[in-house]
Design an enzyme around this catalytic site. Structure first.
Site, short mmCIF file in Angstrom:
data_model
loop_
_atom_site.label_atom_id
_atom_site.label_comp_id
_atom_site.label_asym_id
_atom_site.label_seq_id
_atom_site.Cartn_x
_atom_site.Cartn_y
_atom_site.Cartn_z
N SER A 129 -10.23 -0.10 7.00
CA SER A 129 -9.64 0.01 5.66
C SER A 129 -8.97 -1.23 5.10
CB SER A 129 -8.64 1.15 5.64
OG SER A 129 -9.33 2.36 5.49
N LYS B 115 0.87 -1.19 0.00
CA LYS B 115 0.00 0.00 0.00
C LYS B 115 0.90 1.24 0.00
CE LYS B 115 -3.84 2.10 2.62
NZ LYS B 115 -4.77 1.97 3.76
N SER C 15 -9.80 2.33 2.86
CA SER C 15 -8.88 3.04 2.01
C SER C 15 -7.89 2.13 1.27
CB SER C 15 -8.08 4.04 2.85
OG SER C 15 -7.28 3.36 3.80
#
Ligand code: GLN
Length: 498
Positions: free
Chosen positions: A175, A76, A151
């Site tokens: 997330s 990420k 997210s």
């Protein structure tokens, strides 16, 4: 190969059926082909990935391979990665090349894994749909008109579309779990403090926790073995004996007690999600588990409590972005104060500014007692609810998200509706507990449904066992979304070989 588990990939590498360079090359080709459709990656750096793969091949040849050596893992874009751009989904960090690695990146490097790219995300991890990214929204690979969740939507999409065998995520209020649910993959947020936050761009430090995202619980266990380790550079990192999170995978579920919170099965949950979750729970009963109704009476307070505490911490954490030492600086300004103002005004997107405003307000003199202090007290009550429930069940189950993936744009003009999509996940962060999501079928418009499994502190091995046994009995985690391009010859040519 696309559906091979990490263990199977590792066995292929060990048996020299494929090299890490070939494996990485295949996933890079697939990522390049599919990324224009999905926007899952912010950065792909073939040269860097293949150099790491070459190094992994040498380690394998020398006989010193570990379980993840040579296996591609996407990071990420919240994790600082030396030599790579680390943007956190923001314009503010659009020019930031990290001079150092986050602990999570270091751990995967030390394990010999190959970084296959940096995944797209909501700006500073604030969002539930990936629409707040400065780099554009990620698409849900099951239906490109739907959001992937957020997210960690880029990571979830990349794993679901088989652009990478595995990815990392972070979870402040849901997330990892919510995008895992919306994209039909498995994801785990470990107990707070189990994985070091060093080098992970901070959003709300008392809630942020990194975790693994992959196809199956077995893969998550192997990744957690790499990620969970004490790190003195993070003051909230827990000093514990390392565990083998695969150790309980094969235990039968006979006698497992599953708590079903009555607050989770209420009218807000859509019918299609309820149906798939109930079918999954029925499957657990077949596997020998029993269920009891439990109550988490303060669940309804978790969203309002979170939206006081998380913005408060964010407003403090994000004050470091001032355009001085690194990050975005406005091209034109008039003096220092104007440089701060313009750099922040231009560098941050609307949702980030909203959170900074809320956070500054609730911490300000005169409002601190009414909001921040009050929210801290309620946080304690929410944690106590879970403590009470875990005295009479082993795990809690429910839906990860009240609905399947919603359409792009559907909630972006209504922040409160957006915030409510984390109604089931947020309380787990407030309590610091481990939580995970696994795919358990499809709902409306054939979009995936996730089952939320919450355990007591440090029961990750048991939760992974609970998820793995379900995945041995069912095949939801092996479903792959079909892409028009993947049907027209862009699948790896030698897929049959694996
Ligand atoms: N969707 C929640 C938020 O917008 C949670 C985000 C997260 O877990 N990083 O804050």
């Amino acid at each position: 190969m696309l559906n091979s588990s990490l263990k199977q990939l590792s066995a292929l590498l060990a048996a020299k059926k494929i090299s890490s360079t070939e494996l990485t090359g295949e996933f890079l080709r697939r990522s390049r082909a599919l990324n224009p459709d999905y926007n899952a990656f912010i950065s792909i750096n073939e040269e860097a990935s293949l150099a790491q793969a070459g190094a992994a091949d040498r380690i394998i040849a020398s006989g010193c391979a570990q379980p993840l050596t040579g296996i591609p893992v996407a990071q990420k874009d919240i994790f600082c990665t030396r030599g790579w751009r680390t943007t956190c989904g923001s314009r503010m960090l659009s020019n930031f090349i990290s001079p150092y690695d986050a602990n999570v990146v270091e751990r995967f490097n030390a394990a010999g894994a190959v970084n296959i790219g940096k995944t797209n995300m909501d700006e500073f991890a604030m969002g539930s749909s990936n629409e707040t990214s400065f780099y554009g929204p990620v698409k849900n690979p099951w239906d490109v008109t739907a959001v992937p969740g957020g997210s960690s939507g880029g990571s979830a999409c990349a794993v679901a579309a088989r652009m990478t065998p595995a990815a990392t995520g972070t979870d402040t209020g849901g997330s990892i779990r919510q995008p895992a649910a919306l994209c039909g993959i498995s994801g785990m947020k470990p107990t707070y403090g189990l994985v070091s936050r060093y080098g992970m761009v901070a959003f709300a430090s008392s809630l942020d926790q990194a975790g693994p995202m992959a196809k199956s619980a077995e893969d998550l266990a192997l990744m957690l073995n790499v990620m969970a380790k004490f790190d003195a550079r993070d003051s909230t990192s827990l000093e514990r004996e390392p565990e083998d999170y695969t150790r309980d995978l094969d235990k039968p579920l006979e006698g497992l007690c599953i708590g079903l919170p009555k607050e989770y099965f209420v009218s807000e949950i859509s019918e299609d999600v309820a149906r798939a979750v109930e079918a999954a729970i029925a499957e657990y009963r077949k596997l020998g588990a029993k269920t009891v109704e439990v109550s988490l009476p303060n669940t309804k307070l978790s969203v309002p409590v979170y939206y006081v505490l998380a913005p408060a911490e964010a407003s403090s954490n994000l004050s470091r972005f001032d355009g001085v030492r690194y990050g975005y600086r406005a091209p034109q300004y008039d003096g220092l104060a104007d440089m701060y103002r313009k750099s922040r005004a231009q560098g941050f997107g609307a949702e980030v500014k909203r959170r900074i405003l809320i956070g500054t307000y609730v911490l300000s003199h005169g409002y601190y007692d009414a909001y921040y202090l009050q929210a801290q007290k309620l946080r304690r009550l929410i944690a106590q609810d879970f403590a009470e429930v875990f005295t009479h069940c082993d795990v809690i189950m429910g839906p990860t998200s009240p609905t399947v993936a919603f359409d792009l744009g559907e909630k972006s003009s209504d922040p409160v509706q957006m915030y409510l999509s984390d109604a089931y996940t947020i309380a787990v962060n407030l309590a610091g507990l481990p939580g995970m999501s696994i795919p358990v079928g499809f709902g409306n418009k054939n979009r995936p449904v996730g089952l939320h499994i919450v355990g007591n502190y440090f029961t990750e091995a048991q939760m992974l066992n609970v998820a793995h046994q379900y995945q041995l009995a069912t095949g939801w985690h092996l479903q792959i979304p079909v892409n028009r391009k993947s049907q027209t010859g862009l699948e790896p040519k030698n897929a049959e070989r694996f």
